[in-house]
Design a protein around this motif. Structure first.
Motif, PDB file in Angstrom:
ATOM      1  N   ASN A 183      -1.151   5.715  -6.198  1.00  0.00           N
ATOM      2  CA  ASN A 183      -2.209   5.293  -5.017  1.00  0.00           C
ATOM      3  C   ASN A 183      -2.078   3.615  -4.896  1.00  0.00           C
ATOM      4  O   ASN A 183      -1.953   3.476  -4.185  1.00  0.00           O
ATOM      5  CB  ASN A 183      -3.616   5.860  -5.810  1.00  0.00           C
ATOM      6  CG  ASN A 183      -4.735   5.792  -4.809  1.00  0.00           C
ATOM      7  OD1 ASN A 183      -4.984   5.847  -3.308  1.00  0.00           O
ATOM      8  ND2 ASN A 183      -6.253   5.099  -5.904  1.00  0.00           N
ATOM      9  N   ASN A 184      -1.854   3.389  -6.361  1.00  0.00           N
ATOM     10  CA  ASN A 184      -1.696   2.146  -6.545  1.00  0.00           C
ATOM     11  C   ASN A 184      -0.888   1.518  -5.310  1.00  0.00           C
ATOM     12  O   ASN A 184      -1.300   0.641  -5.433  1.00  0.00           O
ATOM     13  CB  ASN A 184      -1.596   1.835  -7.727  1.00  0.00           C
ATOM     14  CG  ASN A 184      -3.431   1.372  -8.580  1.00  0.00           C
ATOM     15  OD1 ASN A 184      -4.137   1.814  -8.172  1.00  0.00           O
ATOM     16  ND2 ASN A 184      -3.234   1.042  -9.790  1.00  0.00           N
ATOM     17  N   ILE A 189      -1.727   1.696  -1.742  1.00  0.00           N
ATOM     18  CA  ILE A 189      -3.036   0.296  -1.281  1.00  0.00           C
ATOM     19  C   ILE A 189      -2.369  -1.061  -1.639  1.00  0.00           C
ATOM     20  O   ILE A 189      -2.239  -1.511  -0.488  1.00  0.00           O
ATOM     21  CB  ILE A 189      -4.008   0.146  -2.533  1.00  0.00           C
ATOM     22  CG1 ILE A 189      -4.602   1.233  -2.857  1.00  0.00           C
ATOM     23  CG2 ILE A 189      -4.366  -0.969  -2.436  1.00  0.00           C
ATOM     24  CD1 ILE A 189      -5.468   1.511  -3.090  1.00  0.00           C
ATOM     25  N   ASN A 221      -0.128  -0.961   1.601  1.00  0.00           N
ATOM     26  CA  ASN A 221      -1.252  -1.040   2.756  1.00  0.00           C
ATOM     27  C   ASN A 221      -1.549  -3.000   3.451  1.00  0.00           C
ATOM     28  O   ASN A 221      -1.612  -2.652   4.489  1.00  0.00           O
ATOM     29  CB  ASN A 221      -2.117   0.224   2.881  1.00  0.00           C
ATOM     30  CG  ASN A 221      -1.909   1.088   3.025  1.00  0.00           C
ATOM     31  OD1 ASN A 221      -0.504   1.145   3.502  1.00  0.00           O
ATOM     32  ND2 ASN A 221      -2.650   2.350   2.438  1.00  0.00           N
ATOM     33  N   THR A 222      -2.228  -2.784   1.288  1.00  0.00           N
ATOM     34  CA  THR A 222      -2.992  -4.580   1.570  1.00  0.00           C
ATOM     35  C   THR A 222      -1.900  -5.684   2.059  1.00  0.00           C
ATOM     36  O   THR A 222      -1.759  -6.511   2.895  1.00  0.00           O
ATOM     37  CB  THR A 222      -3.352  -5.002   0.741  1.00  0.00           C
ATOM     38  OG1 THR A 222      -2.552  -3.744  -0.614  1.00  0.00           O
ATOM     39  CG2 THR A 222      -4.798  -3.760   0.843  1.00  0.00           C
ATOM     40  N   ALA A 269      -9.102  -6.381   2.370  1.00  0.00           N
ATOM     41  CA  ALA A 269      -8.858  -5.120   2.509  1.00  0.00           C
ATOM     42  C   ALA A 269      -8.752  -5.324   0.873  1.00  0.00           C
ATOM     43  O   ALA A 269      -8.966  -4.214   0.537  1.00  0.00           O
ATOM     44  CB  ALA A 269      -7.570  -4.892   2.769  1.00  0.00           C
ATOM     45  N   SER A 322     -10.967  -2.104  -1.405  1.00  0.00           N
ATOM     46  CA  SER A 322     -10.531  -1.255  -2.660  1.00  0.00           C
ATOM     47  C   SER A 322     -10.679  -1.756  -3.595  1.00  0.00           C
ATOM     48  O   SER A 322     -10.297   0.252  -4.007  1.00  0.00           O
ATOM     49  CB  SER A 322      -8.752  -1.200  -1.487  1.00  0.00           C
ATOM     50  OG  SER A 322      -7.736  -1.964  -2.224  1.00  0.00           O
ATOM     51  N   SER A 323     -11.429  -2.762  -3.784  1.00  0.00           N
ATOM     52  CA  SER A 323     -11.022  -2.616  -5.527  1.00  0.00           C
ATOM     53  C   SER A 323     -12.483  -2.793  -5.823  1.00  0.00           C
ATOM     54  O   SER A 323     -13.019  -1.974  -6.871  1.00  0.00           O
ATOM     55  CB  SER A 323     -10.269  -4.439  -5.792  1.00  0.00           C
ATOM     56  OG  SER A 323      -8.874  -3.542  -5.508  1.00  0.00           O
ATOM     57  N   GLY A 371     -13.177   1.422  -7.762  1.00  0.00           N
ATOM     58  CA  GLY A 371     -12.357   0.898  -7.469  1.00  0.00           C
ATOM     59  C   GLY A 371     -11.059   0.971  -8.238  1.00  0.00           C
ATOM     60  O   GLY A 371     -11.441   1.391  -9.023  1.00  0.00           O
ATOM     61  N   THR A 372     -10.121   0.712  -7.126  1.00  0.00           N
ATOM     62  CA  THR A 372      -8.576   0.761  -7.777  1.00  0.00           C
ATOM     63  C   THR A 372      -8.192  -1.085  -8.359  1.00  0.00           C
ATOM     64  O   THR A 372      -8.359  -1.664  -6.966  1.00  0.00           O
ATOM     65  CB  THR A 372      -7.510   1.378  -7.183  1.00  0.00           C
ATOM     66  OG1 THR A 372      -7.997   2.232  -6.696  1.00  0.00           O
ATOM     67  CG2 THR A 372      -6.448   1.501  -7.715  1.00  0.00           C
TER      68      THR A 372
END
Length: 492
Positions: free
Chosen positions: A7-8, A11, A14-15, A40, A44-45, A51-52
């Motif tokens: 998942n990290n 992200i 994408n970012t 972004a 997400s965080s 958040g991740t």
């Protein structure tokens, strides 16, 4: 765990794709992409409840945006995001245990997480600072690069090296403030745990201690023309721990928010201002630089306080035999500051006016006085074990009669004496819990009551005027005497 890593990674991809500057883009497009990237990461965080945490690559990119200082909006946004992420995902923190409060064991544990750091720690990063500071702004800083950053800020504080429309000083100041926040967030929980456990290793491995220890390597390994040539360091800009502290004292004393090449008065009356006015520099940048200068001075003071707290803990560890030769020998910060203030007395007033942390402000003033106060030639075993002399009350006793007062002002002037006494009294009162507690407080650390301190203050200035009839009591001293008289009047 595997799903979390995947998942990290998703992200991150994408970012980070937002920052892909492939193709032809103008400056505004690049700035928009960077702002979108920052948003972004925040989305997400921080925004979600669970958040991740961003990856090291993402944090490095945010740090690069901060250090680049391309625009005021980007610089502020990246600075705020980095601090928010550090609060949301701390690297070091104290975890309270579930043990009974009646237990004699500690009620917390120190948790240290492996995470991205804006610093290169250890001997492997001792000489990477020039490249990190000049070529690769996304790279973490080592001791060398950290000092270069402080030197650049000191030059701005002195009114030099400032170009119109230049947002780089903004990035430097905010980057420094962020780095100090990181050092503080790492050091404070470690120091709290050290006081509980007396485990020096907790502080030995702190970012602050490792950065300062690296200065010893720079000093021992960075002498000679080869080092200066390799890193383009001129003789006047040699890196050393003492020169780092000298720059810090200079920033505080010069009050960089008043000496950034212009003033708020310039912004209001451009027809009467110098070349660096609203006509030649952006008003928003100008105002921001003034405000950030205030925050930078506060950050410098915070850094000095952290180092002094570390010095105190290390001294305790030394006395308990917990340190080794590998820990190195570093001159205590208070001694370096006092040497600088003694060498240049013009810095005394502005430094103590700007330095507001009462505990260490009082400690520095007391040590300054004891450099010049004549010690008794014969001391009994009882007096040797007493700490009374090291207190503010002990210093005031040295001004209790004309003979002692005359001896002191021969070594330091009457003006310096009353300046230091006034600042010491101010710091002493600040250490009391509240204004209401001041009148009711019975003792200070040395056993003198607040009433006795106030009486001794008035007596000290009475003897100063007796020994120097031409002396003019400065406004700060008048305020201190008025406060002392007011406190006494409440007890009469």
């Amino acid at each position: 765990m595997e799903n979390s890593k995947r998942n990290n990674r998703g992200i991150e991809e994408n970012t980070m794709a937002i920052l892909d500057a492939s193709g032809v883009k103008d400056a505004q497009d690049v700035d928009d992409d960077r702002l979108s990237f920052l948003e972004a990461v925040r989305a997400s965080s921080i925004v979600p409840e669970s958040g991740t945490a961003p990856t090291g690559k993402m944090l490095g990119a945010i740090f690069q945006i901060l250090k680049d200082g391309k625009s005021l909006e980007l610089t502020m946004a990246s600075y705020q995001l980095l601090n928010a992420l550090d609060k949301h995902f701390p690297r070091v923190y104290l975890s309270h245990s579930d043990k009974s409060k009646l237990s004699s064991t500690k009620q917390f544990e120190l948790v240290v997480k492996e995470a991205w750091s804006p610093f290169v720690l250890g001997s492997e990063g001792v000489y990477s600072g020039r490249e990190a500071a000049v070529k690769h702004s996304s790279e973490p800083l080592d001791s060398f690069g950290f000092h270069l950053l402080i030197q650049d800020i000191a030059q701005v504080a002195n009114g030099a090296n400032f170009q119109v429309f230049d947002t780089k000083p903004l990035g430097d100041m905010l980057a420094f403030q962020y780095l100090v926040n990181v050092l503080e967030g790492d050091f404070l929980p470690r120091n709290t745990a050290y006081r509980e456990t007396k485990n020096w290793a907790l502080l030995r491995e702190s970012m602050l201690n490792m950065i300062l220890e690296a200065f010893l390597l720079l000093i021992s390994g960075g002498k000679g023309e080869g080092f200066q040539t390799r890193y383009n360091v001129q003789g006047s800009r040699r890196i050393s721990y003492k020169s780092l502290i000298k720059d810090c004292v200079s920033i505080i004393s010069n009050r960089c928010y008043l000496h950034a090449g212009f003033s708020l008065y310039d912004l209001k009356t451009p027809e009467e201002s110098s070349a660096k006015t609203i006509h030649s520099c952006d008003a928003a940048v100008s105002i921001a630089l003034v405000e950030l200068g205030k925050g930078t001075c506060t950050a410098v003071q915070k850094l000095l306080v952290l180092i002094m707290e570390l010095d105190m803990s290390k001294k305790q560890a030394d006395m308990q035999g917990c340190t080794t030769r590998a820990d190195g020998v570093r001159t205590p910060l208070v001694e370096i500051i006092l040497d600088e203030l003694t060498y240049n007395e013009d810095l005394l007033s502005p430094f103590f006016q700007a330095f507001s942390e009462p505990k260490w402000k009082l400690e520095m003033i007391l040590q300054y006085f004891w450099k010049y106060i004549t010690k008794p030639s014969v001391r009994t075993r009882r007096s040797n074990n007493s700490s009374e002399d090291a207190t503010f009350g002990g210093v005031l006793k040295c001004f209790s009669n004309g003979t002692n007062t005359k001896s002191i002002i021969k070594k330091i002037s009457t003006e310096v004496s009353q300046l230091l006494l006034a600042h010491a009294f101010q710091a002493y009162l600040s250490l009391q819990h509240s204004v209401e507690d001041i009148a009711d407080s019975r003792e200070d650390i040395g056993g003198s009551s607040v009433v006795q301190i106030c009486e001794s203050m008035i007596s000290a200035f009475h003897n100063l005027r007796r020994m120097d009839e031409d002396v003019e009591i400065m406004p700060l001293a008048k305020e201190a005497l008025f406060t002392a008289a007011t406190i006494l009047s409440t007890k009469s």
